[in-house]
Enzyme design. Structure first.
Site, short mmCIF file in Angstrom:
data_model
loop_
_atom_site.label_atom_id
_atom_site.label_comp_id
_atom_site.label_asym_id
_atom_site.label_seq_id
_atom_site.Cartn_x
_atom_site.Cartn_y
_atom_site.Cartn_z
N HIS A 1 -79.33 49.88 -8.36
CA HIS A 1 -78.76 50.53 -9.54
C HIS A 1 -79.83 50.91 -10.55
O HIS A 1 -80.97 50.47 -10.49
CB HIS A 1 -77.71 49.63 -10.20
CG HIS A 1 -78.25 48.34 -10.78
ND1 HIS A 1 -78.58 48.19 -12.10
CD2 HIS A 1 -78.50 47.14 -10.19
CE1 HIS A 1 -79.01 46.94 -12.32
NE2 HIS A 1 -78.97 46.30 -11.17
N CYS B 1 -79.23 41.81 -7.37
CA CYS B 1 -79.24 43.26 -7.18
C CYS B 1 -80.63 43.82 -7.47
O CYS B 1 -81.49 43.11 -7.99
CB CYS B 1 -78.19 43.91 -8.07
SG CYS B 1 -76.50 43.46 -7.61
#
Length: 405
Positions: free
Chosen positions: A308, A327
């Site tokens: 992301h 992440c």
């Protein structure tokens, strides 16, 4: 770089008072040096189009091993003394000769029969080359991270080469024509096509206690300007603490709370002195302050991790980029998204304008792209440049070469 093969045998440095000739020599070194050029040359040694993960990497690692083995058998490089700490261009003091010996022995500095006590432009360039090979900021100074990287024994580096040859050899047969590699120890991302790196991105990956998992999957969807649904682990470990420190935290970051029926509730309805908050759903609105920035890159996996964007760009400039909860944050994510959506007809202009619009769009890839999150702490390219990274998750220390995909 290719290993020199043996340390130079040079006389020890001696403490002495600076003469006027020494001062002139130091000033000349500072005047003639080109730090920016030295950094660019060092960066060029590692920023080739060769992937970190490929069949070629395995061959290049074998060549590096053939150089390191006889060198380690002969005793490796000598320990660096504390005196080298803090040395930089123009310094003239004890420790410089030992520093030069160290840089020669690892092939970062050309061999010379005789050297002096001054950090000249050749030494400055060698320090930057060493830093580039170890993924450090190119400061030209033997700072803390550089000093500790220099202190790692050659035998340890050889063991890293052995382990990573096995890792690369295990993974290479699973590679396709087009794929994305996240190398966790290097905190970098490569987009590979036709055996060449077409994009390389700095990344921020999981910290030790919330490690980014090793996996193989396929990128199947891009979420533009996504909502962020806060994971329960972050609610429990972070959000409750933040709310106790600042009751306006959720409001400031546009995070809304919903109950099991989808009804929004007020933060004042929750007892923040307990774990009650984990029973609710927390959703952050799209926008610049959203924790996922302007996009989320999805691939199927059992760990609920993804790539992301991020509003916290400053982290990309750090030496050690291990800050996330598993992440992976991507620098220059708009370029990676454009490459992933190429077959969908997207170009960079369309990606950027969609980011700026804050419009919620979910785009499925017409041709899903394989992604591999990997753990490679040593690799080499065909120019003979050997790169190393810290064993952040202690997989090297465990001798771990195979991972569950």
């Amino acid at each position: 770089m290719a290993l020199a093969g043996a340390s130079a045998v040079l006389p020890p440095s001696m403490a002495r008072a600076e003469s006027i000739w020494d001062m002139f020599a130091r000033n000349r070194v500072l005047r003639e040096a080109d730090p920016a050029g030295a950094s660019a040359a060092a960066q060029a040694l590692i920023e080739t189009t060769e992937p970190i993960l490929s069949y070629d990497t395995a061959y290049n690692l074998q060549l590096a091993i053939s150089q390191y083995e006889p060198f380690v058998a002969a005793g490796g490089w000598e320990d660096v003394p504390r005196e080298v700490y803090g040395l930089r261009l123009g310094n003239d003091r004890e420790g410089v000769i030992a520093l030069k010996r160290r840089l020669m022995s690892s092939g970062d500095m050309p061999f010379a029969e005789r050297v002096d006590n001054i950090v000249d432009q050749v030494t400055d360039a060698a320090i930057r080359t060493f830093q580039a090979r170890h993924g450090l900021r190119l400061t030209g100074e033997v700072d803390e991270a550089t000093f500790y990287a220099m202190a790692v024994p050659a035998s340890t580096r050889l063991n890293q080469l052995y382990l990573n040859l096995q890792r690369v050899t295990n993974m290479a047969p699973n590679l396709s024509e087009r794929y994305v590699v996240v190398n966790i120890p290097a905190a970098t991302i490569e987009a590979v096509e036709g055996g060449y790196v077409v994009q390389r991105h700095t990344a921020v990956v999981g910290r030790v206690e919330r490690a980014t998992p090793i996996l193989a999957s396929k990128v199947h969807q891009i979420n533009f300007n996504p909502y962020w649904h806060v994971p329960k682990s972050i609610i429990r470990n972070d959000l409750i603490k933040y709310m106790n420190e600042d009751p306006e935290y959720l409001t400031k970051f546009r995070i809304h709370i919903y109950d099991g029926k989808g009804q929004e509730i007020s933060p004042t309805q929750i007892n923040w002195q307990t774990d009650e908050a984990v029973n609710y759903m927390f959703r952050q609105e799209p926008g610049a302050e959203n924790s996922m920035g302007h996009c989320k890159i999805n691939f199927h996996n059992p760990y609920d991790v993804y790539l992301h964007d991020t509003p916290t760009k400053s982290l990309f400039g750090e030496n050690a980029r291990f800050h996330s909860s598993g992440c992976v944050r991507v620098e220059g994510v708009n370029q990676l998204v454009t490459w992933l959506l190429r077959d969908n007809g997207w170009d960079l202009s369309r990606v950027d304008s969609t980011f700026a619009s804050n419009e919620r769009i979910d785009e499925a890839l017409k041709n899903p792209v394989p992604i591999h999150t990997t753990y490679i702490t040593a690799w080499a390219n065909r120019q003979g440049t050997v790169s190393f990274r810290d064993d952040v998750y202690q997989f090297d220390a465990q001798g771990k070469v195979a991972f569950e995909a």
